[in-house]
Design a protein around this motif. Structure first.
Motif, PDB file in Angstrom:
ATOM      1  N   ILE A  64      66.475  29.905 -31.339  1.00 52.94           N
ATOM      2  CA  ILE A  64      67.577  30.807 -30.973  1.00 52.94           C
ATOM      3  C   ILE A  64      67.284  32.210 -31.500  1.00 52.94           C
ATOM      4  O   ILE A  64      67.345  33.202 -30.758  1.00 52.94           O
ATOM      5  CB  ILE A  64      68.918  30.272 -31.530  1.00 52.94           C
ATOM      6  N   ASP A  65      66.957  32.301 -32.771  1.00 49.58           N
ATOM      7  CA  ASP A  65      66.643  33.575 -33.396  1.00 49.58           C
ATOM      8  C   ASP A  65      65.405  34.207 -32.741  1.00 49.58           C
ATOM      9  O   ASP A  65      65.377  35.415 -32.486  1.00 49.58           O
ATOM     10  CB  ASP A  65      66.422  33.356 -34.896  1.00 49.58           C
ATOM     11  N   GLY A  66      64.407  33.406 -32.455  1.00 49.34           N
ATOM     12  CA  GLY A  66      63.193  33.915 -31.818  1.00 49.34           C
ATOM     13  C   GLY A  66      63.471  34.495 -30.447  1.00 49.34           C
ATOM     14  O   GLY A  66      62.926  35.557 -30.090  1.00 49.34           O
ATOM     15  N   LEU A  67      64.298  33.837 -29.672  1.00 47.94           N
ATOM     16  CA  LEU A  67      64.660  34.345 -28.353  1.00 47.94           C
ATOM     17  C   LEU A  67      65.403  35.667 -28.473  1.00 47.94           C
ATOM     18  O   LEU A  67      65.108  36.630 -27.754  1.00 47.94           O
ATOM     19  CB  LEU A  67      65.508  33.307 -27.599  1.00 47.94           C
ATOM     20  N   ALA A  68      66.335  35.741 -29.400  1.00 46.43           N
ATOM     21  CA  ALA A  68      67.079  36.987 -29.614  1.00 46.43           C
ATOM     22  C   ALA A  68      66.121  38.110 -29.998  1.00 46.43           C
ATOM     23  O   ALA A  68      66.197  39.227 -29.460  1.00 46.43           O
ATOM     24  CB  ALA A  68      68.136  36.793 -30.694  1.00 46.43           C
ATOM     25  N   ARG A  69      65.209  37.838 -30.913  1.00 50.82           N
ATOM     26  CA  ARG A  69      64.258  38.859 -31.369  1.00 50.82           C
ATOM     27  C   ARG A  69      63.289  39.270 -30.255  1.00 50.82           C
ATOM     28  O   ARG A  69      62.961  40.453 -30.123  1.00 50.82           O
ATOM     29  CB  ARG A  69      63.500  38.361 -32.600  1.00 50.82           C
ATOM     30  N   ASP A  70      62.819  38.297 -29.470  1.00 45.27           N
ATOM     31  CA  ASP A  70      61.916  38.614 -28.350  1.00 45.27           C
ATOM     32  C   ASP A  70      62.581  39.575 -27.375  1.00 45.27           C
ATOM     33  O   ASP A  70      61.959  40.528 -26.904  1.00 45.27           O
ATOM     34  CB  ASP A  70      61.510  37.348 -27.588  1.00 45.27           C
ATOM     35  N   VAL A  71      63.835  39.308 -27.060  1.00 48.64           N
ATOM     36  CA  VAL A  71      64.552  40.169 -26.115  1.00 48.64           C
ATOM     37  C   VAL A  71      64.774  41.547 -26.730  1.00 48.64           C
ATOM     38  O   VAL A  71      64.609  42.566 -26.047  1.00 48.64           O
ATOM     39  CB  VAL A  71      65.869  39.496 -25.663  1.00 48.64           C
ATOM     40  N   LEU A  72      65.113  41.614 -28.005  1.00 49.24           N
ATOM     41  CA  LEU A  72      65.285  42.915 -28.662  1.00 49.24           C
ATOM     42  C   LEU A  72      63.997  43.744 -28.611  1.00 49.24           C
ATOM     43  O   LEU A  72      64.028  44.937 -28.309  1.00 49.24           O
ATOM     44  CB  LEU A  72      65.704  42.741 -30.114  1.00 49.24           C
ATOM     45  N   VAL A  73      62.860  43.127 -28.879  1.00 52.10           N
ATOM     46  CA  VAL A  73      61.575  43.832 -28.844  1.00 52.10           C
ATOM     47  C   VAL A  73      61.301  44.346 -27.438  1.00 52.10           C
ATOM     48  O   VAL A  73      60.895  45.495 -27.245  1.00 52.10           O
ATOM     49  CB  VAL A  73      60.433  42.917 -29.353  1.00 52.10           C
ATOM     50  N   ALA A  74      61.523  43.494 -26.432  1.00 50.94           N
ATOM     51  CA  ALA A  74      61.292  43.907 -25.041  1.00 50.94           C
ATOM     52  C   ALA A  74      62.237  45.042 -24.643  1.00 50.94           C
ATOM     53  O   ALA A  74      61.833  45.983 -23.944  1.00 50.94           O
ATOM     54  CB  ALA A  74      61.461  42.712 -24.103  1.00 50.94           C
ATOM     55  N   SER A 103      74.354  37.498 -25.348  1.00 53.62           N
ATOM     56  CA  SER A 103      74.731  37.281 -26.752  1.00 53.62           C
ATOM     57  C   SER A 103      75.642  36.063 -26.882  1.00 53.62           C
ATOM     58  O   SER A 103      75.527  35.289 -27.835  1.00 53.62           O
ATOM     59  CB  SER A 103      75.382  38.529 -27.354  1.00 53.62           C
ATOM     60  N   LYS A 104      76.521  35.864 -25.918  1.00 56.82           N
ATOM     61  CA  LYS A 104      77.422  34.708 -25.968  1.00 56.82           C
ATOM     62  C   LYS A 104      76.703  33.413 -25.591  1.00 56.82           C
ATOM     63  O   LYS A 104      77.043  32.334 -26.099  1.00 56.82           O
ATOM     64  CB  LYS A 104      78.636  34.945 -25.062  1.00 56.82           C
ATOM     65  N   ALA A 105      75.685  33.493 -24.714  1.00 52.40           N
ATOM     66  CA  ALA A 105      74.879  32.306 -24.409  1.00 52.40           C
ATOM     67  C   ALA A 105      74.157  31.834 -25.678  1.00 52.40           C
ATOM     68  O   ALA A 105      74.035  30.629 -25.924  1.00 52.40           O
ATOM     69  CB  ALA A 105      73.888  32.609 -23.288  1.00 52.40           C
ATOM     70  N   LEU A 106      73.691  32.789 -26.476  1.00 53.78           N
ATOM     71  CA  LEU A 106      73.071  32.432 -27.752  1.00 53.78           C
ATOM     72  C   LEU A 106      74.080  31.785 -28.692  1.00 53.78           C
ATOM     73  O   LEU A 106      73.733  30.863 -29.443  1.00 53.78           O
ATOM     74  CB  LEU A 106      72.451  33.672 -28.401  1.00 53.78           C
ATOM     75  N   VAL A 107      75.338  32.236 -28.648  1.00 54.18           N
ATOM     76  CA  VAL A 107      76.389  31.618 -29.464  1.00 54.18           C
ATOM     77  C   VAL A 107      76.586  30.156 -29.055  1.00 54.18           C
ATOM     78  O   VAL A 107      76.737  29.283 -29.914  1.00 54.18           O
ATOM     79  CB  VAL A 107      77.716  32.412 -29.369  1.00 54.18           C
ATOM     80  N   ASN A 108      76.556  29.870 -27.761  1.00 60.80           N
ATOM     81  CA  ASN A 108      76.691  28.475 -27.310  1.00 60.80           C
ATOM     82  C   ASN A 108      75.561  27.616 -27.881  1.00 60.80           C
ATOM     83  O   ASN A 108      75.794  26.505 -28.367  1.00 60.80           O
ATOM     84  CB  ASN A 108      76.691  28.392 -25.784  1.00 60.80           C
TER      85      ASN A 108
END
Length: 196
Positions: A64-74, A103-108
């Motif tokens: 979850i954290d990795g996906l969030a960080r990948d998108v932030l970098v992109a 962001s809410k999909a990540l919360v799920n």
């Protein structure tokens, strides 16, 4: 709200509060995360690999954290005025409302992970519905309609589904409930939802 701040609020804020308080809850205590109809709408429109991740109740915190960080970098590599289709092409994530649905999909996904991490608790996420708040009201103004014409509900209605999940017996664990209290998959889109 810039996406980085939105992510800090929705995902990492939820994590900080959970880490501080979950250990104090007794067996069968409950956690309910406030999600959005934008979460499944985002997941359903993502590139296939991202959709598979955002639809899975089996992600680890690291994923979850990795996906969030990948998108932030992109995102940081894109021009500031990149449109939603450019963001989708660069990240594989359906964009809209500045990344709110993502962001809410990540919360799920996080709710599902917390359920596995605290199996004695009852943990779920929910869409409270399109509620007439300071955050949502500008969309009515932009559309030239009243909040009621857009189907926005009074603030009190936003507590109905969270209270159901806190007080009633529910089938789901680590699951997502839609605005009518229906147990749904993480990418099951309500066609009547404002954000779909």
């Amino acid at each position: 709200l810039p996406f980085r701040e939105m992510l800090q609020l929705h995902l990492y804020g939820a994590r900080r509060v959970t880490e501080a308080l979950a250990g104090m809850l007794e067996d069968r205590g409950r956690l309910v995360y406030i999600s959005s109809g934008g979460a499944p709408a985002c997941a359903a429109k993502c590139r296939e690999d991202r959709r598979a991740l955002l639809s899975s109740p089996d992600l680890t915190w690291e994923q979850i954290d990795g996906l969030a960080r990948d998108v932030l970098v992109a995102l940081e590599a894109l021009p500031g005025d990149a449109d939603d289709s450019s963001v989708l092409a660069a990240t594989g994530v359906a964009w809209g409302l500045g990344g709110y649905g993502f962001s809410k999909a990540l919360v799920n996904c996080y709710a599902a992970w917390v359920q596995r991490d605290y199996p004695g608790l009852i943990v779920n996420a929910c869409n409270p519905g399109l509620i007439d708040t300071d955050l949502s009201r500008p969309y009515a103004v932009q559309s030239g309609k009243t909040p009621a014409e857009l189907g926005m509900l009074p603030v009190e209605q936003g507590a109905v589904v969270p209270c159901k999940l806190l007080l009633e017996e529910v089938a789901g664990r680590g699951a997502y409930y839609d605005r009518d209290g229906t147990l749904c998959g993480f990418a099951d889109v309500d066609p009547n939802d404002f954000e779909s």
